[in-house]
Each structure stands twice: as C-alpha cells, then as structure tokens.
Design a protein around this motif. Structure first.
Motif, mmCIF file in Angstrom:
data_model
loop_
_atom_site.group_PDB
_atom_site.id
_atom_site.type_symbol
_atom_site.label_atom_id
_atom_site.label_comp_id
_atom_site.label_asym_id
_atom_site.label_seq_id
_atom_site.Cartn_x
_atom_site.Cartn_y
_atom_site.Cartn_z
ATOM 1 N N GLN A 76 5.379 5.080 1.935
ATOM 2 C CA GLN A 76 5.727 6.302 2.314
ATOM 3 C C GLN A 76 6.374 6.316 3.875
ATOM 4 O OE1 GLN A 76 1.835 7.990 1.910
ATOM 5 N NE2 GLN A 76 2.377 9.022 -0.094
ATOM 6 N N GLU A 77 5.863 5.285 4.558
ATOM 7 C CA GLU A 77 6.274 5.011 5.896
ATOM 8 C C GLU A 77 7.943 4.539 5.888
ATOM 9 O OE1 GLU A 77 3.894 2.786 9.475
ATOM 10 O OE2 GLU A 77 5.063 1.436 8.256
ATOM 11 N N SER A 131 0.867 -1.391 0.078
ATOM 12 C CA SER A 131 -0.014 -0.108 0.162
ATOM 13 C C SER A 131 0.863 1.299 -0.073
ATOM 14 C CB SER A 131 -0.765 -0.020 1.333
ATOM 15 O OG SER A 131 -0.196 -0.073 2.530
ATOM 16 N N LEU A 132 0.324 2.318 -0.522
ATOM 17 C CA LEU A 132 0.988 3.536 -0.590
ATOM 18 C C LEU A 132 1.592 4.061 0.929
ATOM 19 C CD1 LEU A 132 2.069 5.862 -2.602
ATOM 20 C CD2 LEU A 132 -0.294 7.006 -2.081
ATOM 21 N N TRP A 133 0.754 3.931 1.910
ATOM 22 C CA TRP A 133 0.914 4.362 3.052
ATOM 23 C C TRP A 133 2.222 3.683 3.485
ATOM 24 C CZ3 TRP A 133 1.265 1.356 7.202
ATOM 25 C CH2 TRP A 133 0.475 0.126 6.954
ATOM 26 N N ARG A 134 2.262 2.260 3.294
ATOM 27 C CA ARG A 134 3.268 1.629 3.775
ATOM 28 C C ARG A 134 4.601 1.840 3.091
ATOM 29 N NH1 ARG A 134 6.176 -0.669 7.534
ATOM 30 N NH2 ARG A 134 7.162 -2.781 6.974
#
Length: 108
Positions: A15-16, A10-13
């Motif tokens: 970006q993390e 996922s994008l949030w992962r």
C-alpha cells in the motif's frame, strides 16, 4: 501436486508503494512515480512487479490489495475467457462492486 507461491511483501508495504487503478490493464500504479505497472512477461503475458528487488505477478498483488487476503497459500484463478489475465472483473463481481463500463465492453 500443489504449487508453492513466493511469499508476498506485507500489505502495508504494498500500500505504501502501489495503488489500484482502473486506467491500465495491469491494475496497478506506482504512487511515487505516478506511472502504471507495465512490465510484462512475454511468454505468459502476465504483468510483473518488482518490490524490494523481488519480482511478483501483478495480479496476485491486485488480489491482495483489493481483498486484504494474502494469496500466498492459494492460486488466483482467472476466467478462461479472460485473455488479458486480468482478475479485477472477477473480484468486482465476487465482492459485489459495480464494474465500470469499460470492464463490461473492452472495445468501447
């Protein structure tokens, strides 16, 4: 016949874990380690990233982070003159962002 691409995290992962950088040809830097993504597949020359024990091509992650569009269902195509297999210049032009000087003249 179309190619089946591995589903990206996922994008949030992403970006993390990773951030975009113009300081290295891979285009990616680990946030926690403060190191560039340098793993390269010798036969193809593509940079590779291991996220959650899965290996992904770095240029696909760069595309995802830069555009927000997941490239799971389509290819990220490089310019044929792009020997570094770096899609950042194409993305910068497509999204009308002014490229930094070292993109225009890689030998400077």
């Amino acid at each position: 016949m179309s190619r089946v691409y591995k589903e990206l995290p996922s994008l949030w992962r992403l970006q993390e874990l990773l951030e975009l950088t113009d300081e290295h040809p891979s285009g990616l830097k680990w946030i926690e380690k403060e190191k560039f993504v340098t793993r390269r597949d010798k036969p193809t020359g593509y940079y590779m990233v291991s996220v959650d024990n899965e290996v992904f091509l770095a240029h696909r992650i760069v595309y995802y982070l830069r555009t927000g569009e997941c490239p799971d269902n389509h290819a990220v195509v490089h310019d044929r003159f792009n020997t570094e297999k770096d899609n950042r210049l194409d993305l910068l032009i497509r999204y009308k962002v002014r490229p930094q000087r070292h993109y225009l003249d890689p030998w400077s």
